[in-house]
Design a protein around this motif. Structure first.
Motif, PDB file in Angstrom:
ATOM      1  N   THR A  38       0.843  -1.201   0.000  1.00  0.00           N
ATOM      2  CA  THR A  38       0.000   0.000   0.000  1.00  0.00           C
ATOM      3  C   THR A  38       0.878   1.251   0.000  1.00  0.00           C
ATOM      4  OG1 THR A  38      -0.087   0.322   2.390  1.00  0.00           O
ATOM      5  CG2 THR A  38      -1.722  -1.201   1.430  1.00  0.00           C
ATOM      6  N   LEU A  39       0.232   2.391  -0.122  1.00  0.00           N
ATOM      7  CA  LEU A  39       0.949   3.665  -0.004  1.00  0.00           C
ATOM      8  C   LEU A  39       0.973   4.187   1.431  1.00  0.00           C
ATOM      9  CD1 LEU A  39      -0.004   5.672  -3.215  1.00  0.00           C
ATOM     10  CD2 LEU A  39       2.131   4.509  -2.659  1.00  0.00           C
ATOM     11  N   GLN A  40       0.428   3.416   2.369  1.00  0.00           N
ATOM     12  CA  GLN A  40       0.441   3.839   3.770  1.00  0.00           C
ATOM     13  C   GLN A  40       1.856   4.163   4.243  1.00  0.00           C
ATOM     14  OE1 GLN A  40      -1.549   0.110   4.770  1.00  0.00           O
ATOM     15  NE2 GLN A  40      -2.644   1.259   6.341  1.00  0.00           N
ATOM     16  N   THR A  41       2.791   3.289   3.905  1.00  0.00           N
ATOM     17  CA  THR A  41       4.155   3.483   4.401  1.00  0.00           C
ATOM     18  C   THR A  41       4.777   4.755   3.847  1.00  0.00           C
ATOM     19  OG1 THR A  41       4.906   1.902   2.723  1.00  0.00           O
ATOM     20  CG2 THR A  41       4.723   1.100   4.979  1.00  0.00           C
ATOM     21  N   LEU A  42       4.452   5.124   2.608  1.00  0.00           N
ATOM     22  CA  LEU A  42       4.992   6.372   2.058  1.00  0.00           C
ATOM     23  C   LEU A  42       4.556   7.559   2.910  1.00  0.00           C
ATOM     24  CD1 LEU A  42       6.486   8.051  -0.083  1.00  0.00           C
ATOM     25  CD2 LEU A  42       4.357   8.056  -1.409  1.00  0.00           C
ATOM     26  N   PHE A  43       3.273   7.620   3.240  1.00  0.00           N
ATOM     27  CA  PHE A  43       2.779   8.739   4.036  1.00  0.00           C
ATOM     28  C   PHE A  43       3.261   8.670   5.485  1.00  0.00           C
ATOM     29  CE2 PHE A  43      -0.373   8.501   0.535  1.00  0.00           C
ATOM     30  CZ  PHE A  43       0.000   9.705  -0.073  1.00  0.00           C
ATOM     31  N   THR A  44       3.463   7.475   5.980  1.00  0.00           N
ATOM     32  CA  THR A  44       4.000   7.312   7.333  1.00  0.00           C
ATOM     33  C   THR A  44       5.416   7.865   7.421  1.00  0.00           C
ATOM     34  OG1 THR A  44       2.661   5.343   7.749  1.00  0.00           O
ATOM     35  CG2 THR A  44       4.635   5.625   9.099  1.00  0.00           C
ATOM     36  N   ILE A  45       6.268   7.449   6.495  1.00  0.00           N
ATOM     37  CA  ILE A  45       7.656   7.917   6.562  1.00  0.00           C
ATOM     38  C   ILE A  45       7.743   9.405   6.261  1.00  0.00           C
ATOM     39  CG2 ILE A  45       8.658   5.639   6.188  1.00  0.00           C
ATOM     40  CD1 ILE A  45       9.136   6.325   3.262  1.00  0.00           C
ATOM     41  N   LEU A  46       6.871   9.894   5.398  1.00  0.00           N
ATOM     42  CA  LEU A  46       6.843  11.334   5.140  1.00  0.00           C
ATOM     43  C   LEU A  46       6.401  12.118   6.372  1.00  0.00           C
ATOM     44  CD1 LEU A  46       5.409  11.734   1.531  1.00  0.00           C
ATOM     45  CD2 LEU A  46       7.554  12.673   2.416  1.00  0.00           C
ATOM     46  N   SER A  47       5.473  11.568   7.138  1.00  0.00           N
ATOM     47  CA  SER A  47       4.992  12.283   8.328  1.00  0.00           C
ATOM     48  C   SER A  47       6.135  12.532   9.305  1.00  0.00           C
ATOM     49  CB  SER A  47       3.848  11.528   9.008  1.00  0.00           C
ATOM     50  OG  SER A  47       4.305  10.369   9.671  1.00  0.00           O
ATOM     51  N   TYR A 114      19.455  15.167   0.782  1.00  0.00           N
ATOM     52  CA  TYR A 114      18.651  14.093   0.212  1.00  0.00           C
ATOM     53  C   TYR A 114      19.056  12.740   0.773  1.00  0.00           C
ATOM     54  CZ  TYR A 114      16.709  10.840  -3.198  1.00  0.00           C
ATOM     55  OH  TYR A 114      16.052   9.799  -3.787  1.00  0.00           O
ATOM     56  N   TRP A 115      20.346  12.428   0.830  1.00  0.00           N
ATOM     57  CA  TRP A 115      20.784  11.105   1.280  1.00  0.00           C
ATOM     58  C   TRP A 115      20.557  10.913   2.774  1.00  0.00           C
ATOM     59  CZ3 TRP A 115      20.645   7.807  -2.313  1.00  0.00           C
ATOM     60  CH2 TRP A 115      20.951   8.178  -3.615  1.00  0.00           C
ATOM     61  N   TRP A 116      20.574  11.997   3.533  1.00  0.00           N
ATOM     62  CA  TRP A 116      20.258  11.896   4.962  1.00  0.00           C
ATOM     63  C   TRP A 116      18.784  11.510   5.127  1.00  0.00           C
ATOM     64  CZ3 TRP A 116      23.212  11.243   8.984  1.00  0.00           C
ATOM     65  CH2 TRP A 116      22.663  11.366  10.260  1.00  0.00           C
ATOM     66  N   TYR A 117      17.931  12.146   4.319  1.00  0.00           N
ATOM     67  CA  TYR A 117      16.516  11.766   4.341  1.00  0.00           C
ATOM     68  C   TYR A 117      16.347  10.303   3.944  1.00  0.00           C
ATOM     69  CZ  TYR A 117      14.500  16.424   5.081  1.00  0.00           C
ATOM     70  OH  TYR A 117      14.108  17.617   5.618  1.00  0.00           O
ATOM     71  N   CYS A 118      17.072   9.871   2.916  1.00  0.00           N
ATOM     72  CA  CYS A 118      16.988   8.464   2.491  1.00  0.00           C
ATOM     73  C   CYS A 118      17.348   7.537   3.641  1.00  0.00           C
ATOM     74  CB  CYS A 118      17.918   8.201   1.297  1.00  0.00           C
ATOM     75  SG  CYS A 118      17.286   8.813  -0.273  1.00  0.00           S
ATOM     76  N   ILE A 165      11.437   8.375  -3.307  1.00  0.00           N
ATOM     77  CA  ILE A 165      10.408   9.392  -3.572  1.00  0.00           C
ATOM     78  C   ILE A 165      10.133  10.217  -2.310  1.00  0.00           C
ATOM     79  CG2 ILE A 165       7.953   9.719  -4.110  1.00  0.00           C
ATOM     80  CD1 ILE A 165       8.273   7.221  -5.983  1.00  0.00           C
ATOM     81  N   GLY A 166      10.011   9.528  -1.181  1.00  0.00           N
ATOM     82  CA  GLY A 166       9.740  10.222   0.079  1.00  0.00           C
ATOM     83  C   GLY A 166      10.840  11.201   0.448  1.00  0.00           C
ATOM     84  N   ALA A 167      12.092  10.820   0.251  1.00  0.00           N
ATOM     85  CA  ALA A 167      13.218  11.710   0.556  1.00  0.00           C
ATOM     86  C   ALA A 167      13.173  12.948  -0.334  1.00  0.00           C
ATOM     87  CB  ALA A 167      14.543  10.972   0.391  1.00  0.00           C
ATOM     88  N   TYR A 168      12.841  12.757  -1.581  1.00  0.00           N
ATOM     89  CA  TYR A 168      12.741  13.887  -2.517  1.00  0.00           C
ATOM     90  C   TYR A 168      11.643  14.857  -2.067  1.00  0.00           C
ATOM     91  CZ  TYR A 168      11.942  16.545  -6.765  1.00  0.00           C
ATOM     92  OH  TYR A 168      11.768  17.584  -7.661  1.00  0.00           O
ATOM     93  N   ILE A 169      10.476  14.313  -1.751  1.00  0.00           N
ATOM     94  CA  ILE A 169       9.345  15.142  -1.327  1.00  0.00           C
ATOM     95  C   ILE A 169       9.669  15.845  -0.015  1.00  0.00           C
ATOM     96  CG2 ILE A 169       6.940  15.101  -0.544  1.00  0.00           C
ATOM     97  CD1 ILE A 169       6.521  12.747  -2.550  1.00  0.00           C
TER      98      ILE A 169
END
Length: 175
Positions: A38-47, A114-118, A165-169
């Motif tokens: 799912t995309l749940q994890t994308l929004f979780t890590i972005l939060s 960016y890489w720190w976010y990754c 994608i999450g790190a970029y955003i």
């Protein structure tokens, strides 16, 4: 009380938004036998990356509570206490803890790149998977190696994409 943040109305609104996005992300699912992609994890890590440890965790707590009171915000429109104590409930617990960890890691650098976010987001994914796989193995009785395979390793390609994608955003929208 989080340092320098106080009870920011703006951050609370963003926390509510991330809770809602996580719920919407649960509906975008590729069903697999034990746990869906799912995309749940994308929004979780972005939060965690965008809101920090306190408000990131708050957004995931709100998300979990919405599902527990019956709103169909868990994977494939599920809800209720049975999901939290079912095979995939560990992932929900991992969401809260991952948001905290990601927020703390991001805050370690004054200007994270960016890489720190990754790195932070990847650690968050590992936390989610650790809790998810543990509960999956316990509830289903699967041997640990099989639980790791169906509860974490199968997601590696999509998790890598979500981290990139999450790190970029997150880098673009630093609040």
């Amino acid at each position: 009380m989080p340092e320098k943040q106080g009870y920011s109305v703006k951050k609370m609104v963003y926390a509510a938004l991330f809770a809602a996005l996580t719920g919407v992300g649960s509906w975008i699912a590729i069903p697999l036998p034990y746990v869906s992609v799912t995309l749940q994890t994308l929004f979780t890590i972005l939060s965690g990356a965008v809101l920090g440890p306190y408000f990131g965790a708050l957004s995931m707590i709100v998300y979990v509570l919405l599902g527990l009171i019956g709103l169909p915000v868990f994977s494939r429109g599920q809800s209720g206490l049975g999901v939290l104590f079912g095979p995939s409930g560990g992932y929900l617990i991992g969401f809260v803890l991952a948001a905290i960890a990601i927020g703390l890691i991001v805050k370690m650098k004054e200007k994270p790149g960016y890489w720190w976010y990754c790195l932070a987001l990847a650690i968050g994914i590992v936390i989610i998977d650790l809790f998810g796989v543990a509960q999956l193995a316990i509830i289903t009785g699967l041997p640990l190696d099989k639980a790791v395979l169906v509860g974490a390793l199968v997601f590696v390609p999509t998790d890598i994409l979500k981290v990139l994608i999450g790190a970029y955003i997150a880098k673009k929208i630093q609040l």
